[in-house]
Structure formats: structure tokens, C-alpha cells
Design an enzyme around this catalytic site. Structure first.
Site, PDB file in Angstrom:
ATOM      1  N   ALA A   1      40.888 -17.171  32.683  1.00 24.43           N
ATOM      2  CA  ALA A   1      40.799 -18.349  33.548  1.00 24.43           C
ATOM      3  C   ALA A   1      42.077 -19.156  33.434  1.00 24.43           C
ATOM      4  O   ALA A   1      42.733 -19.159  32.400  1.00 24.43           O
ATOM      5  CB  ALA A   1      39.596 -19.210  33.162  1.00 24.43           C
ATOM      6  N   MET A   2      42.420 -19.842  34.531  1.00 30.48           N
ATOM      7  CA  MET A   2      43.645 -20.645  34.579  1.00 30.48           C
ATOM      8  C   MET A   2      43.384 -21.905  35.382  1.00 30.48           C
ATOM      9  O   MET A   2      42.805 -21.855  36.468  1.00 30.48           O
ATOM     10  CB  MET A   2      44.786 -19.824  35.191  1.00 30.48           C
ATOM     11  CG  MET A   2      46.081 -20.579  35.391  1.00 30.48           C
ATOM     12  SD  MET A   2      46.754 -21.168  33.832  1.00 30.48           S
ATOM     13  CE  MET A   2      47.792 -22.514  34.414  1.00 30.48           C
ATOM     14  N   GLU A   3      43.865 -23.039  34.857  1.00 32.11           N
ATOM     15  CA  GLU A   3      43.504 -24.353  35.366  1.00 32.11           C
ATOM     16  C   GLU A   3      44.364 -24.877  36.496  1.00 32.11           C
ATOM     17  O   GLU A   3      44.360 -26.083  36.773  1.00 32.11           O
ATOM     18  CB  GLU A   3      43.566 -25.371  34.217  1.00 32.11           C
ATOM     19  CG  GLU A   3      44.980 -25.683  33.711  1.00 32.11           C
ATOM     20  CD  GLU A   3      45.427 -24.846  32.525  1.00 32.11           C
ATOM     21  OE1 GLU A   3      46.363 -25.257  31.825  1.00 32.11           O
ATOM     22  OE2 GLU A   3      44.822 -23.782  32.309  1.00 32.11           O
TER      23      GLU A   3
ATOM     24  N   HIS B   1      35.901 -26.031  30.605  1.00 31.25           N
ATOM     25  CA  HIS B   1      37.229 -26.017  29.976  1.00 31.25           C
ATOM     26  C   HIS B   1      38.328 -26.190  31.021  1.00 31.25           C
ATOM     27  O   HIS B   1      39.222 -27.033  30.866  1.00 31.25           O
ATOM     28  CB  HIS B   1      37.417 -24.699  29.216  1.00 31.25           C
ATOM     29  CG  HIS B   1      38.720 -24.594  28.497  1.00 31.25           C
ATOM     30  ND1 HIS B   1      38.845 -24.829  27.151  1.00 31.25           N
ATOM     31  CD2 HIS B   1      39.968 -24.275  28.935  1.00 31.25           C
ATOM     32  CE1 HIS B   1      40.111 -24.664  26.796  1.00 31.25           C
ATOM     33  NE2 HIS B   1      40.806 -24.317  27.860  1.00 31.25           N
ATOM     34  N   GLU B   2      38.247 -25.410  32.085  1.00 32.41           N
ATOM     35  CA  GLU B   2      39.306 -25.482  33.106  1.00 32.41           C
ATOM     36  C   GLU B   2      39.258 -26.802  33.869  1.00 32.41           C
ATOM     37  O   GLU B   2      40.311 -27.347  34.223  1.00 32.41           O
ATOM     38  CB  GLU B   2      39.186 -24.298  34.069  1.00 32.41           C
ATOM     39  CG  GLU B   2      39.222 -22.928  33.410  1.00 32.41           C
ATOM     40  CD  GLU B   2      40.375 -22.737  32.443  1.00 32.41           C
ATOM     41  OE1 GLU B   2      41.468 -23.296  32.682  1.00 32.41           O
ATOM     42  OE2 GLU B   2      40.193 -22.043  31.428  1.00 32.41           O
TER      43      GLU B   2
ATOM     44  N   GLU C   1      45.051 -27.730  25.271  1.00 33.14           N
ATOM     45  CA  GLU C   1      44.057 -26.685  24.998  1.00 33.14           C
ATOM     46  C   GLU C   1      42.999 -27.140  23.996  1.00 33.14           C
ATOM     47  O   GLU C   1      41.819 -26.803  24.132  1.00 33.14           O
ATOM     48  CB  GLU C   1      44.750 -25.414  24.500  1.00 33.14           C
ATOM     49  CG  GLU C   1      45.669 -24.746  25.521  1.00 33.14           C
ATOM     50  CD  GLU C   1      44.946 -24.301  26.780  1.00 33.14           C
ATOM     51  OE1 GLU C   1      43.704 -24.289  26.802  1.00 33.14           O
ATOM     52  OE2 GLU C   1      45.642 -23.979  27.758  1.00 33.14           O
TER      53      GLU C   1
ATOM     54  N   HIS D   1      40.940 -29.449  31.927  1.00 32.06           N
ATOM     55  CA  HIS D   1      42.404 -29.404  32.036  1.00 32.06           C
ATOM     56  C   HIS D   1      42.934 -30.255  33.199  1.00 32.06           C
ATOM     57  O   HIS D   1      44.116 -30.595  33.206  1.00 32.06           O
ATOM     58  CB  HIS D   1      42.866 -27.967  32.248  1.00 32.06           C
ATOM     59  CG  HIS D   1      43.077 -27.213  30.984  1.00 32.06           C
ATOM     60  ND1 HIS D   1      43.809 -27.706  29.936  1.00 32.06           N
ATOM     61  CD2 HIS D   1      42.665 -25.960  30.607  1.00 32.06           C
ATOM     62  CE1 HIS D   1      43.838 -26.804  28.956  1.00 32.06           C
ATOM     63  NE2 HIS D   1      43.145 -25.753  29.337  1.00 32.06           N
TER      64      HIS D   1
END
Length: 990
Positions: free
Chosen positions: A380-382, A415-416, A438, A419
């Protein structure tokens, strides 16, 4: 912009390196000059075309990779050179950080990937692009450095100075004499004929091209997948941490924030997504007359290059509106039709709202897209406004109801989204403080889940998911602190920072901070920090300053030192302390935690102590916070009397990042309480006592008998997560797979079976009568496999019978799915207790499934057979037949890891080692040596193994294997001594 012109002179980086090497060998002086300057024609300051004008398309190309045969060109050309560090004079291009001469203000970026649905790429795909970067000059310079890697530069111009107040209209052009690449430091260097003026703004205009690869998940990358029965492809980006430079020339550092106007040219049948909402669309024809769609996007807020995102795909989406902002979840059309994204959609909006309310700061963008890729290595990427997920952590299928998938998706989505504040809105100044984004995103994912699921046991889940794992990895000799003082990293070193220490230790630091302050003060400080540094960058000291401001504004919480001094003792120091309390004297001391501590070992100096918050309970009652801010200190209130009811536990709820030891009396009092009334000690502390005691005994802080004493009460333990912690520490993988543990096995069997009845009856009944009752019990879902597997390994008749029932039902009627948490165990024992008939059924299932995860699960189950001839046939199939073509499933290693298979695999290798090496590679042979030799305890056994494998390995491999076998032997000898003491204790207590 059309495809690259056929005119121009193209020089690849690879070819340039080769030519430069030859020239350097013959004419060293000329090579040095060429490395520095190259050759170029100055571009005359005639017209001033902007982005999209026709003159830009005919400008002479600057290239690094040959894509076609050079042809004559009437246009003037700039030569491009690449210069390794030993072929060029020293300069700013040798540094790992950009010089502070230019500050980027804005990017106009256009990308044109040549992705077509009627011509899917075979491994790679061409893309072209151009970027206009508005910069402000801070120091007079005629050399411009920016990041660029794996691209060919086709055109480079510098316009300016820009006139303020006139829409940045240019008043001239600064001629570019040369463009060259410092490949090792990943810079593009523009040599100008005159210096830029400090205080003035300029526009760098660059055209470039490159390749997109399917197997490279950095920069731009491809996914080829199947949807609605058709083979399709999509293109996506992953630019964190330093991969924006793979896609377009840029100032690729987190502090160099700018705004972006992004344009994507794509095939009309695809949709293009980026950080911001679509602004408009138009149609463009290429030189072949094909029509392409040009999609433009609104201007982004100030953000770093690593958050820029692009996707081109043929997907569907679902959407909802949260507080006036659109949320869309994109996925394969099949997944949308099946409702697989509905769960993610339903939790996304409320998560945004919760964090907005918590921080009193609204989400900054007008929309949020989330997309599920068939394959995404980063999970995953924010990216701001366009979060990218691997579909395995976003899609929830009906079959996933008995897995931990639902809560996993909740955690990762939270979590994302976290961010969007920690990382996107406020970005760390440099990667040495990556934990600021993080660590806090990891901490707040638990806060989000706890808010929406208040019945979840928050402390036990944090322990299971975060604390347990990082405490197993961290120790005094690890050269890795959470916050690093070093500010210069190579790209590879930056990537290595994405580890347990950044995520889990970072989250533990945030949780400890919240624990010794209070939630209100903790959030209040973060609000101030986020508001102050919005759209900007911060360092760790900035965070501490805002915490100190919050503390100074109240009088309830009193600290022994500044927040910076307290927290720096944790974030700038590797490892963690062991806190030892003598309950007879009240003396508490701290020392570093070492792996396998030797007597009197210490590296503690006056500067290496931690300032330790001690939250504690006495006889079940929470006590006032105290601080251990020196090596040792006396706390008279922690002394206990001779009363059976007097006991003390340090580290309330395990919010502190340390392990706790007690003197013999302290442990004795806790044992007595567990045996008398275990429920008087909270679940989290029953977990803590077991985990701390076994870790401390393994590493020579206490005797193994002290840890074993804590297990006597287990017949009364009905919390499966506590049992899981016991079994993870007591029934290790080495113990299960080592047939030489014939001494301890019958003793352990008798001891544990006597205590397993209560917990086994609870969960075996649920499995038989209403297994769906477990779907929201996260701790049971992650713990049940270990409990079930241990019960069957110990020969519990009901476990073996239940395994057989579930396996038979599944074989006869595959719609009767085996409950996921115990599926590995049931399949394994179905094979172990069955014949070749059951084995062939699994082989047929393996052959017919396309899911890699299921293939691995089935392969492990097939290795559970007790029949050598079946295992031998399994390995024959693996090196000769098509079902086992996946390298993810190394059948020989899987067989060698099993109890019987170790010997079968060894014999199999005698005649087949060349086929195994060809099929799986030399490293597989080395892994097999370790698997086969995992129980060695003598030098003679090592010699025998080396003789057996000597003709299979090269000399350098034989040396490293010998060293590894020595390590295995020494570890086994140590474990053997520990096992002997365990066996003696079990004899006395069985």
C-alpha cells in the site's frame, strides 16, 4: 506531444560508459575533460516556446539509451555523456544530497505512456514526457543539478529570469551548453553558459523518454492481469522513496515541496487518475493519425515528489461522499461486480472523519481515490489523493469471513489514511526521521480500529501485531535507532529504513509517549505540531518542541526532564532496557537487553541510560507513575510483604518499550497469584509475564525453570492469545521438526495435555457447532492455528479426529470449506494420516488452482506424508512435471523441512542434485544443506554433510556453508542443554 522524432543523435548510458572507458585507457587527460564538459552546440536565444508548442517537439534530443539507428538531422544537437565517479573531477555531483542552489516551486508535468488495449506490452513499454520546473535561484550558479535516472533526455532549456507580476512571462533564455549524467549519484547536470541570478526565478524545460517494465515495481510499472475473462494491462506508479527520478527529472528530496500540474496522455478506452480531480479532457492525434485522450488535473497542494501518483487503467469504481468530498474505490470490473470493495468503501469515509475530528484539521484535497492493483509489491502507498493498494489487502471476498483479512484491511486502510496527515500534510525533512510518518501512521491505525471496535482488546492486539515482533528483533548491539543522526544516505540505504524499527518501534514510541502523558495531552501536542507544519516539513526536534509547549501549558503531568531529553534517550539509541525490580528491597535497575547475554556483560555508560516511565500495578490496583532516570533507584513503595496476596507488576498495559525482570521473590509471588486466581492478573499481563520470562531465560537473564513455573496454572487459562504466547515460546518449530527430541516429547505431551482441556473444549466446540462465531474474534483467528497444530502434534485424540472429519467433508464435498485458521493443520494431518489416495486428491487440487497462496499451502500439506515413497515421488514431480513450475514453491526444500522428509530429501539429492540445481538454483542446494543438517551437534556430522555435498558446490559456497553449519551446531548444543533442563523440570512437575 507526439512520439519521439526519428531525427537526432542517440547515445545510451551503457554505450557511453564503454566508450568513455576505452578513451580513458588511451587518452586519460581528454577523458577527464570530456567527462566534465562533453561537447555541445549552444542553442541560440530565438523563440520562447512554452510547454506544448510545436517548436519543443522538434528540439534536438539528448538521449541515454539507443532506441533506433542514428539518422542525419539538420537540428543542432547536444551531446550527452554519463560519467562514473572515477572518470570525472570532484564536484557537487559526488554528494548524496542536492546543493541548495535551486528551490523548486512548481512542476508542469506531462506523461505519455504508449499503452494500448489492442497491443498489450511484452515486458516493457515506451513512455515520453516533458516537464517545466519553475525554480528560485538562491546562489549564483552555472551548474544545475537535479535527479534523473533511467531516462533519456531529449531536450533541455532554461528560461528566465521570470518576470514577477506578469504571469511569470520570461524575459530571456539562458543557453545550455551541455547536459550529462552522474549515474552513480543519480543526477542530471546542466552546464549553462552564464550563471543564474540569486533571488530570480527560472523555468527548466526538459523533454525525456524511458521504459516502463512489468517486473520492476519502482517508478512507473505495468500490471498484466485477467478481468472478465480477458487479458488486460494497467500502468501505475510507486515513487517513494526516491523513484520519482525514474519517471521525470525532478528535485527528488522530501523537503523540496512544490505544486504540480499533471497531464496524462492515454488511450481513449482507459481512465487516467492522479492526485487531484480531473480538470479537463481533449483529443490529440499522433503522427500515425491515432487519437489519444489528453487528461489534465487540478493543481496539487505543496507536496514532495514521492507523493506524485499516476494510474492508467480499464477499471470500474464505486463511490460515496464524505463531508462533501468524493471517495472512489477502483478495482477490476469483476471485483466491483462481486462487491469485493464494499467493505473498504464503508470504512474509508468514517476513518477520514474520525481523524479530521481528532486533529481538528480537514483532509486537504477535494477527493480521495483508492485503487486495488492485481500486483503491488509495496502492499500500500499513501499518495495524496490517490492511494494505491495490492488487491490482497483491500478486497474482501465472501470466503474471507473466517480469516483475519477484515481487520487487516481495516489496519492498512487506516494506516494509509493516517499518512494524509503524517507524511503528506507534514513531511519529515529528511529520511533519517522517516519514523515521524511511519511510526505515527502505524500507531494511529490502532487508534482508528479501537474507536470503531471498542470491544476489541486493544492492548493484546498491539502486543500481538507490533510489540511481540519488534522486541524479538531489537537488542543492544543492533546498530539501528529509530531516528538516525546521519543525514546522507544512498538510495539503497534509504530503502532499508522501511523496516520493523521504523514502523513497529516507531509506533511503540508513540504509544509509550501517549501512555506516560495522557491521551488528551498527547493529541493536543500533535494538533499543534500538524497545524504549524502543514504543507511544510519537520524534524524530530520540532515534534518534541510542540509536546513541550503542551506540557508547559498545564500542571497535571510533571516530567523528570524535558520531553526531548526523555524521548531522545529512546529514539537516538538502539535496543531497549531490561528493568529489574527487587521486591524485597524496592531497588530497581536498568541494563541493556542483549541477545544471549554473558555474565557481567554491559556496555552501559552514563550516556546510555534510558529515562524510563514506570507505570505499575500492585495487587491489581494501578499505582502512580514513577521514573527510572538513572541506572538504579530505590522505590520503597514497591516492596512486598510475606502475604500471599502481595504482588507487583511493572509496565502497565505494556505501554513501555522494555522487558521486566524480578528477583526470585517477585517471580514467586506472581506464580502464586497465577495458581490461586489467574484472573486477578489482567490478560495483557499474563501475556507479558510469559513473553518476558521466556525471552529473558532464552537470553540468560533468568533460569528456564523460572519461565516454566509460570505455566503451571494453564489448566485455568481460557484466553487463547495467552495460550498462543505460551506455545510459541514452548513448542518451537525446531522442537516440532527434530525427531531427536525423543526425551522431551513424552514429558511435554503429558504436561500440556493435562492443561489443554479447557481451552481445547472451548474452541473445538465452536469449530463443530458455529465456526462463524469466530469471524470477529481477531485474537482467536490469529491464535487458533498454533493451538490446533500443537494439540494434534501432541496426539490429542479429539484433535486428530476433528482433523479427519473436516478433511473428509472437504474431500467429499469441496463446498464444505475447511475453516481458514486451521486449514494448514487439517490438510497436513489429512495427508499424514491418509494414503496415496488423499495425496493424489491434493495433487489434483494443486494442479487446478491458479492461486499462488493456495498452491503453497497445498505443497506444504503434501510434504506431511509419512511415506518415503510418496515424498520421493513428490520430488520427482517437482523437477520433471508442469504443475510445479512456480519458483515460489520449492518442493525439495519443503519436503526437507518435514520430519521424515529430511532423510528422504538427502537420499534424493544423491542422484538428482544437478536437476535440483538447474530447477531451483545453487542457493536452493545451500538451503537444503541447512534443512538436512538442522539437527547436527558434532563436528563429525558437519564433515559427513560436507563430504556429501562437496561435489555440488563451488569452493566459496563450501566455505560459507561450513561456517553456517558450525553456527547451527553451536545453536543446537545450546538448545540441547536448555532442553535437558526443561526435561528435568517436566519430570519433576508431571
Amino acid at each position: 506531444m507526439g512520439p519521439p522524432s526519428n531525427s537526432g543523435f542517440y547515445v545510451s548510458r551503457a554505450v557511453a560508459l564503454l566508450l568513455a572507458g576505452l578513451v580513458a585507457a588511451l587518452l586519460l587527460a581528454l577523458a577527464v575533460l570530456a567527462a566534465l564538459y562533453g561537447h555541445c552546440e549552444r542553442v541560440p536565444p530565438s523563440g520562447l516556446p512554452g510547454l506544448g508548442d510545436s517548436e519543443a517537439e522538434s528540439s534536438p534530443p539528448l538521449r541515454q539509451k539507443p532506441t533506433r539507428t542514428p539518422k542525419p538531422s539538420s537540428a543542432r544537437e547536444l551531446a550527452v555523456t554519463t560519467t562514473p565517479s572515477d572518470w570525472r573531477p570532484p564536484g557537487p555531483w559526488d554528494q548524496l544530497r542536492l546543493p541548495p542552489w535551486l528551490v523548486p516551486l512548481h512542476y508542469d508535468l506531462e506523461l505519455w505512456p504508449q499503452l494500448r488495449p489492442d497491443h498489450l506490452p511484452a515486458g516493457s513499454l515506451l513512455f515520453t514526457g516533458r516537464v517545466n520546473i519553475t525554480v528560485r535561484c538562491t546562489v549564483a550558479t552555472s551548474r544545475l543539478l537535479l535527479h534523473s535516472l533511467l531516462q533519456d533526455c531529449e531536450r533541455a532549456e532554461v528560461r528566465g529570469p521570470l518576470s514577477p507580476g506578469t504571469g511569470n512571462a520570461t524575459v530571456g533564455r539562458v543557453p545550455v551548453d551541455d547536459v550529462w549524467f552522474a549515474v552513480d549519484t543519480e543526477y542530471m547536470v546542466l552546464e549553462l553558459s552564464e550563471p543564474l541570478k540569486p533571488g530570480s526565478s527560472y523555468e527548466l524545460q526538459l523533454s525525456f523518454s524511458g521504459l516502463v517494465y512489468e517486473d520492476l515495481k519502482e517508478g512507473l510499472f505495468l500490471n498484466v492481469y485477467t478481468d472478465q475473462g480477458e487479458r488486460r494491462a494497467l500502468l501505475a506508479s510507486q515513487l517513494e522513496p526516491t523513484f520519482a527520478r525514474y519517471v521525470f527529472p525532478c528535485f527528488d528530496e522530501p523537503a523540496l515541496k512544490a505544486t504540480f500540474n499533471i497531464t496524462i496522455i492515454h488511450h481513449p478506452s482507459y481512465v487516467a487518475l492522479s492526485n487531484m480531480p480531473k480538470l479537463g479532457q481533449s483529443v490529440k492525434e499522433d503522427v500515425n493519425g491515432s487519437k489519444w485522450t489528453v487528461t489534465t488535473f487540478s493543481t496539487t497542494p505543496h507536496m514532495p515528489t514521492y507523493l506524485v501518483a499516476f494510474v492508467i487503467c480499464d477499471y470500474d469504481h464505486v463511490n460515496r461522499t464524505e463531508r462533501g468530498k468524493e471517495i472512489r474505490i477502483w478495482a477490476r470490473k469483476d471485483a466491483i461486480a462481486n462487491g469485493s470493495v464494499d467493505f473498504a468503501l464503508n470504512i474509508t469515509g468514517p476513518t477520514f472523519s474520525f481523524l479530521e475530528d481528532l486533529f481538528n484539521i480537514s483532509y486537504s484535497l477535494p477527493k480521495a481515490d483508492i485503487i486495488a492493483l492485481p500486483s503491488f509489491d509495496n502492499r500500500a502507498m499513501e499518495n495524496w489523493g490517490l492511494m494505491i493498494f495490492d488487491e490482497s489487502v483491500l478486497l474482501l471476498e465472501p470466503k474471507d469471513q473466517l480469516t483475519e483479512k477484515k481487520i487487516l484491511i481495516s489496519y492498512i486502510v487506516s494506516h494509509e489514511i493516517g499518512h494524509q496527515w503524517f507524511g503528506n500534510l507534514v513531511t519529515m525533512n529528511w529520511w533519517n526521521n522517516i519514523w515521524l510518518k511511519e511510526g505515527f501512521a502505524s500507531y494511529f491505525e490502532f487508534e482508528v480500529i479501537n474507536y470503531f471496535n471498542p470491544k476489541l482488546p486493544r492492548n493484546e492486539i498491539f502486543f500481538s501485531d507490533i510489540l511481540h515482533n519488534i522486541l524479538r528483533e531489537d537488542h543492544a548491539l543492533v546498530t539501528r535507532a529509530v531516528a538516525l543522526k546521519v543525514e546522507h544516505f544512498k538510495t539503497s540505504e534509504i530503502e532499508e529504513l522501511y523496516d520493523l524499527f521504523t514502523y513497529s518501534k516507531g509506533a511503540s514510541m508513540a504509544r509509550m509517549l501517549s501512555g506516560f502523558l495522557n491521551e488528551h495531552l498527547f493529541v493536543s501536542a500533535l494538533k499543534s505540531y500538524l497545524k504549524t507544519f502543514s504543507y511544510s516539513n519537520a524534524e524530530q526536534d520540532d515534534l518534541w518542541r510542540h509536546f513541550q509547549m503542551a506540557i508547559d501549558d498545564q500542571s497535571t503531568v510533571i516530567l523528570p526532564a524535558t520531553i526531548k531529553k526523555i524521548m531522545d534517550s529512546w529514539t537516538h539509541q538502539s535496543g531497549f532496557p531490561v528493568i529489574t525490580l527487587n521486591v524485597s528491597t524496592g531497588i530497581m535497575k536498568q541494563e541493556p537487553f542483549y541477545l544471549e547475554k554473558v555474565k557481567n556483560q554491559t556496555l552501559l555508560t552514563s550516556n546510555d541510560t534510558w529515562i524510563v516511565p514506570i507505570l505499575w500495578i500492585k495487587n491489581g490496583t494501578t499505582q502512580s507513575l514513577v521514573w527510572l532516570d538513572q541506572r538504579s533507584k530505590v522505590f520503597p513503595e514497591m516492596q512486598v510483604s510475606d502475604s500471599d496476596h502481595d504482588w507487583v507488576i511493572l509496565n502497565l498495559n505494556m505501554t513501555g518499550y522494555y522487558r521486566v525482570n524480578y528477583d526470585k521473590l517477585g517471580w514467586k509471588k506472581l506464580n502464586q497469584q497465577l495458581e490461586k486466581d489467574p484472573k486477578a492478573i489482567p490478560v495483557i499481563h499474563r501475556l507479558q509475564l510469559i513473553d518476558d520470562a521466556f525471552s529473558l531465560s532464552k537470553n540468560n537473564y533468568i533460569e528456564i525453570e523460572t519461565a516454566l513455573e509460570l505455566t503451571k496454572y494453564l489448566a485455568e487459562e481460557d484466553e487463547i492469545i495467552v495460550w498462543h504466547t505460551v506455545l510459541v515460546n514452548l513448542v518451537t518449530r525446531d522442537l516440532v521438526s527434530d525427531v531427536n527430541n525423543y526425551d522431551i516429547y513424552p514429558l511435554l505431551k503429558k504436561y500440556l495435555l493435562k492443561r489443554l482441556n479447557l481451552i481445547w473444549n472451548i474452541y473445538s466446540t465452536i469449530i463443530r457447532e458455529n465456526v462463524l462465531a469466530l469471524q470477529d474474534d481477531y485474537l482467536a483467528l490469529i491464535s487458533l492455528g498454533k493451538l490446533f497444530g500443537t494439540a494434534c502434534w501432541l496426539g490429542l485424540e479429539d484433535c486428530l479426529q476433528l482433523s479427519k472429519e473436516l478433511f473428509t467433508k472437504w474431500v467429499d464435498h469441496p463446498e464444505n470449506e475447511i475453516p481458514y485458521p486451521i486449514k494448514d493443520v487439517v490438510l497436513c494431518y489429512g495427508i499424514a494420516l491418509g494414503s496415496d489416495k488423499e495425496w493424489d486428491i491434493l495433487l489434483n487440487t494443486y494442479t487446478n488452482t491458479t492461486k499462488e497462496e493456495e498452491k503453497i499451502q497445498l505443497a506444504y500439506a503434501m510434504s506431511c506424508s509419512k511415506d518415503p515413497w510418496i515424498l520421493n515421488r513428490f520430488m520427482e514431480y517437482a523437477i520433471s512435471t508442469s504443475p510445479f513450475t512456480s519458483n515460489a514453491t520449492n518442493v525439495i526444500e519443503i519436503v526437507a523441512a518435514s520430519e521424515v522428509g529430511r532423510y528422504v530429501a538427502k537420499d534424493f539429492l544423491v542422484d538428482n542434485w544437478q536437476a535440483v540445481s538447474k530447477r531451483y538454483g545453487t542457493q536452493s542446494l545451500i538451503n537444503l544443506i541447512y534443512a538436512i543438517g538442522r539437527a547436527i551437534t558434532t563436528d563429525l556430522q558437519i564433515v559427513e554433510l560436507q563430504q556429501f555435498f562437496s561435489n555440488m558446490l563451488e569452493e566459496h559456497s563450501r566455505i560459507s556453508v561450513h561456517a553456517k553449519l558450525q553456527t547451527i551446531k553451536n545453536e543446537n548444543l545450546k538448545n540441547k542443554k536448555q532442553s535437558a533442563r526443561m526435561a528435568a523440570w517436566l519430570r519433576r512437575n508431571t
